[in-house]
Design a protein around this motif. Structure first.
Motif, PDB file in Angstrom:
ATOM      1  N   GLU A   1      79.770 -62.397  66.538  1.00  0.00           N
ATOM      2  CA  GLU A   1      81.076 -61.749  66.589  1.00  0.00           C
ATOM      3  C   GLU A   1      82.030 -62.666  67.370  1.00  0.00           C
ATOM      4  OE1 GLU A   1      80.048 -57.045  66.098  1.00  0.00           O
ATOM      5  OE2 GLU A   1      79.932 -57.842  68.130  1.00  0.00           O
ATOM      6  N   LYS A   2      82.579 -62.198  68.482  1.00  0.00           N
ATOM      7  CA  LYS A   2      83.523 -63.026  69.236  1.00  0.00           C
ATOM      8  C   LYS A   2      82.934 -63.519  70.567  1.00  0.00           C
ATOM      9  CE  LYS A   2      87.657 -60.788  67.332  1.00  0.00           C
ATOM     10  NZ  LYS A   2      88.934 -60.074  67.661  1.00  0.00           N
ATOM     11  N   THR A   3      81.609 -63.495  70.663  1.00  0.00           N
ATOM     12  CA  THR A   3      80.948 -63.848  71.921  1.00  0.00           C
ATOM     13  C   THR A   3      80.060 -65.077  71.746  1.00  0.00           C
ATOM     14  OG1 THR A   3      80.912 -61.495  72.515  1.00  0.00           O
ATOM     15  CG2 THR A   3      79.500 -62.973  73.781  1.00  0.00           C
TER      16      THR A   3
ATOM     17  N   GLU B   1      75.762 -64.340  61.464  1.00  0.00           N
ATOM     18  CA  GLU B   1      76.566 -63.330  60.787  1.00  0.00           C
ATOM     19  C   GLU B   1      75.819 -62.000  60.678  1.00  0.00           C
ATOM     20  OE1 GLU B   1      79.584 -63.856  59.969  1.00  0.00           O
ATOM     21  OE2 GLU B   1      79.863 -66.006  59.666  1.00  0.00           O
TER      22      GLU B   1
ATOM     23  N   LYS C   1      79.933 -75.512  72.945  1.00  0.00           N
ATOM     24  CA  LYS C   1      80.696 -74.285  72.718  1.00  0.00           C
ATOM     25  C   LYS C   1      81.745 -74.467  71.631  1.00  0.00           C
ATOM     26  CE  LYS C   1      80.078 -72.623  77.460  1.00  0.00           C
ATOM     27  NZ  LYS C   1      80.754 -72.202  78.718  1.00  0.00           N
TER      28      LYS C   1
ATOM     29  N   LYS D   1      77.206 -68.176  68.322  1.00  0.00           N
ATOM     30  CA  LYS D   1      78.383 -67.311  68.292  1.00  0.00           C
ATOM     31  C   LYS D   1      78.034 -66.065  67.485  1.00  0.00           C
ATOM     32  CE  LYS D   1      83.234 -66.961  66.882  1.00  0.00           C
ATOM     33  NZ  LYS D   1      84.358 -67.606  66.165  1.00  0.00           N
TER      34      LYS D   1
ATOM     35  N   VAL E   1      76.740 -70.024  64.158  1.00  0.00           N
ATOM     36  CA  VAL E   1      77.312 -68.697  63.921  1.00  0.00           C
ATOM     37  C   VAL E   1      76.259 -67.803  63.272  1.00  0.00           C
ATOM     38  CG1 VAL E   1      79.140 -67.381  62.804  1.00  0.00           C
ATOM     39  CG2 VAL E   1      79.615 -69.694  63.675  1.00  0.00           C
TER      40      VAL E   1
ATOM     41  N   SER F   1      75.376 -57.604  65.594  1.00  0.00           N
ATOM     42  CA  SER F   1      76.327 -57.311  66.670  1.00  0.00           C
ATOM     43  C   SER F   1      75.969 -58.099  67.918  1.00  0.00           C
ATOM     44  CB  SER F   1      76.319 -55.815  66.991  1.00  0.00           C
ATOM     45  OG  SER F   1      75.122 -55.445  67.649  1.00  0.00           O
ATOM     46  N   ALA F   2      76.985 -58.382  68.710  1.00  0.00           N
ATOM     47  CA  ALA F   2      76.765 -59.082  69.973  1.00  0.00           C
ATOM     48  C   ALA F   2      75.895 -58.247  70.912  1.00  0.00           C
ATOM     49  CB  ALA F   2      78.110 -59.398  70.635  1.00  0.00           C
TER      50      ALA F   2
END
Length: 290
Positions: free
Chosen positions: A45-47, A96, A89, A43, A94, A99-100
């Motif tokens: 960001e939000k992707t 940190e 999923k 994961k 994650v 960027s995606a």
């Protein structure tokens, strides 16, 4: 003791179906030892990204270390019951502070296969290069540097310096320094600072350029620039910046490129390399290899 009764009771406790299943040959297929791909979910960001674990485990990289760590377990649990990050999923690994878009570019360079999109824009290559540096993907780093070097060398020297410092590419940085000290226009401290170049670097570049230029002036090691001669026949006398005979502007003897092509101030490439390597030797020695 009733021996027959004991045997009868023991026989009734045996699961005949289990015995048959364990003795008969099975027709179930087995997974290949090489092509048994395991998917890891990240994961950013939000992707969410599903990635082949074997492909991302580059020798010596961050991910090889990450996936070689033992599974934490206490006396109350077994490794099979421990939920491993990245297995689904719902429980991704994650990442940190990246960027995606950069991670996507990194994966595109990692999987240069048919069916996958490829990096096209400079920003995508630089994004992948930054993560290759961070995670020690040395081969990817080398490939991107080779791919981007021709384009970087066409940029203004300020951009070459900033990119060389940011991505720790020695060849880009040195080329930017040499372009700066050979630049025909005066070096603007304000413009370089506004571009983001640190003051120590600016001071060193200005010192290199001024020292070279003043040596030409005060040592009178100068000659006329052929492209702007003004009916001068001998050019034997040199006085500061101008030939005493024709008043043509002068340059450094034995170092001047007589054609003065491009944006050069007259300093030869070899002289620029010599001065830059000497002045920035400490910085260059601390950088990783391209």
């Amino acid at each position: 003791m009733d021996t027959m009764g004991f045997l009868n009771n023991s026989i009734t406790d045996i699961d005949i179906d289990t015995v048959i299943d364990n003795t008969l040959p099975t027709n179930e297929p087995e997974m290949d030892g090489e092509f048994d791909a395991k998917i890891v979910v990240f994961k950013v960001e939000k992707t969410l990204f599903s990635v082949l674990q074997s492909a991302i485990m580059c020798p010596g990289s961050f991910f090889e270390t990450l996936f070689s760590l033992p599974i934490p377990c206490t006396d109350e649990c077994s490794p099979d019951s421990f939920v491993i990050e990245g297995n689904s999923k719902d429980n991704p690994i994650v990442l940190e502070n990246i960027s995606a878009a950069d991670f996507r570019s990194f994966l595109r360079r990692l999987f240069p296969l048919e069916g996958f999109s490829k990096c096209k824009r400079n920003e995508e290559f630089f994004g992948a290069l930054g993560l290759a540096n961070m995670w020690d993907f040395k081969k990817m780093r080398t490939q991107i540097i080779k791919r981007m070097t021709p384009a970087v060398k066409l940029l203004p020297f300020q951009d070459q310096i900033l990119l060389g410092k940011k991505y720790e590419v020695k060849s880009w940085l040195q080329h930017g320094y040499e372009a700066a000290v050979r630049n025909k226009e005066p070096l603007s401290v304000v413009q370089m600072a506004e571009a983001g170049i640190d003051l120590n670097t600016i001071g060193t570049l200005v010192t290199i350029r001024d020292s070279w230029f003043y040596a030409a002036v005060f040592n009178k090691e100068a000659k006329c620039i052929p492209s702007i001669q003004q009916n001068c026949s001998s050019h034997a006398h040199v006085l500061r910046y101008r030939c005493a005979t024709c008043s043509g502007f002068t340059g450094v003897a034995n170092e001047l490129n007589p054609n003065l092509e491009g944006n050069s101030n007259g300093m030869t490439q070899s002289r620029a390399t010599e001065l830059v390597v000497k002045s920035f030797s400490t910085e260059f020695s601390s950088m990783r290899n391209d």
